[in-house]
Design a protein around this motif. Structure first.
Motif, short mmCIF file in Angstrom:
data_model
loop_
_atom_site.label_atom_id
_atom_site.label_comp_id
_atom_site.label_asym_id
_atom_site.label_seq_id
_atom_site.Cartn_x
_atom_site.Cartn_y
_atom_site.Cartn_z
N PHE A 21 3.90 -12.13 34.45
CA PHE A 21 3.93 -13.24 35.40
C PHE A 21 4.28 -14.54 34.68
N THR A 22 3.56 -14.84 33.60
CA THR A 22 3.84 -16.07 32.86
C THR A 22 5.23 -16.03 32.22
N GLY A 43 -7.29 -19.30 32.51
CA GLY A 43 -6.03 -18.95 33.17
C GLY A 43 -5.14 -18.11 32.27
N SER A 65 -6.44 -14.58 32.22
CA SER A 65 -6.36 -13.90 33.51
C SER A 65 -4.94 -13.56 33.93
N LEU A 66 -3.98 -14.41 33.61
CA LEU A 66 -2.61 -14.20 34.09
C LEU A 66 -1.91 -13.14 33.25
#
Length: 337
Positions: free
Chosen positions: A168-169, A160, A163-164
């Motif tokens: 976004f995070t 994760g 990929s993120l």
């Protein structure tokens, strides 16, 4: 070792020259190849509704009426020994290393780089410590507990993290910990260390964790794969057969061999971040080198872009040189070879 250092330093200088030539050519060479005239290029640096006189003055001031190799030579001369700039009623001397003056605000580029560098250094250094320690630790534990619940959960989280995207995070972290729970400062709250160390630390917690989460995930996966491969080697079985403690086998024999490729990637990642963590700085409103480069690109401000690019290239070259020297410390096979 001394001869090796000399070769690497010469190679680093050549690399910086090539980088500066490429960036200079992109800004001044490619537009001409595409059919843009010197007047059109000068008009882009004047502003709205430029007059013929303003275009002519700008073209002469920026040496656009001279061949591109002459323009580049004058810029290199300024970096090496400094140069004088005619800013209208007065002539200003820019001492070496001189990256010129901004086309937009007419301010010297070097002070702008020096002003933005501490923020980028703070962001990169803090995040690097977090992602290196956490990523390697999780990777080692996952390799030792292969197939366990911990291993699978850690690799899912790592997948994760890889990929993120960081914007976004970063926005998610701001929404939860800053705006919803009001536990940490929000974006645009960066305070220099010299003003208030406590506030400096608080303002960088979220950027550090967000940036480290992306890189720690990659390091955990690489460390796990390297440890699994190393633990199957004959010399590891021999060390265990000789009765060495398991901690010694893991840390002194297995982990040291695994750290060699990790160290290579760490040098590259840290060098790139020291040149400006663009997405992280933009997401959290940190006025660092990455944000300065965005402003320079959007404003077509060549001196600023060249200055940031050279600083970033210098960080990458120096980081790789340090990594090469550390190989001999971590891996005895490199030292004996």
């Amino acid at each position: 070792m001394f001869a090796y250092l000399i070769r690497r330093v010469i190679g680093a200088v050549l690399m910086l020259v090539i980088v500066s030539m490429v960036v200079f050519g992109i800004f001044f060479g490619i537009p001409k190849i595409a059919g843009q005239s010197n007047d059109q290029l000068a008009a882009s640096f004047v502003g709205k509704a430029p007059t013929a006189e303003a275009i002519a003055q700008t073209k002469h001031r920026l040496n656009l009426d001279k061949p591109i190799w002459v323009q580049y030579g004058k810029w290199v001369k300024g970096v090496v020994i400094g140069q004088d700039f005619n800013n209208g009623p007065s002539v200003e001397h820019c001492s070496s290393p001189c990256f010129g003056y901004s086309f937009k605000n007419n301010q010297a580029v070097l002070p702008q780089l020096e002003d933005r560098a501490p923020a980028t250094l703070s962001l990169a250094a803090g995040a690097a410590v977090i992602w290196l320690i956490s990523g390697v630790s999780v990777g080692v534990l996952s390799a030792l507990k292969r197939g366990s619940v911990w291993d699978r959960a850690a690799m899912i989280v790592a997948l994760g993290g890889v990929s993120l995207p960081i914007y976004f995070t970063g926005l998610l972290a701001l929404a939860i910990f800053s705006y919803k729970l009001d536990l940490l400062p929000g974006g645009g709250s960066y305070v220099p260390f010299s003003q208030n160390p406590g506030t400096w630390f608080q303002s960088l917690i979220l950027p550090w964790i967000t940036l480290a989460f992306l890189y720690a995930a990659t390091y955990a996966r690489l460390t796990r794969a390297g440890m699994l491969e190393t633990l199957g080697e004959d010399y590891i079985r021999t060390a265990r057969a000789k009765g060495l403690p398991e901690r010694t086998v893991i840390t002194k024999h297995a982990l040291r061999s695994t750290l060699t490729p990790i160290l290579t990637i760490f040098g590259m990642d840290l060098g790139l971040l020291l040149g400006g963590a663009v997405l992280t700085e933009h997401t959290f409103g940190i006025a660092g080198l990455g944000q300065l480069s965005i402003d320079g690109i959007t404003g077509n401000d060549l001196p600023v872009v060249l200055g940031v690019t050279l600083v970033a290239a210098l960080f990458i070259v120096v980081a790789n040189l340090i990594v090469d020297l550390l190989y001999a410390v971590i891996d005895p096979r490199v030292r004996l070879g």
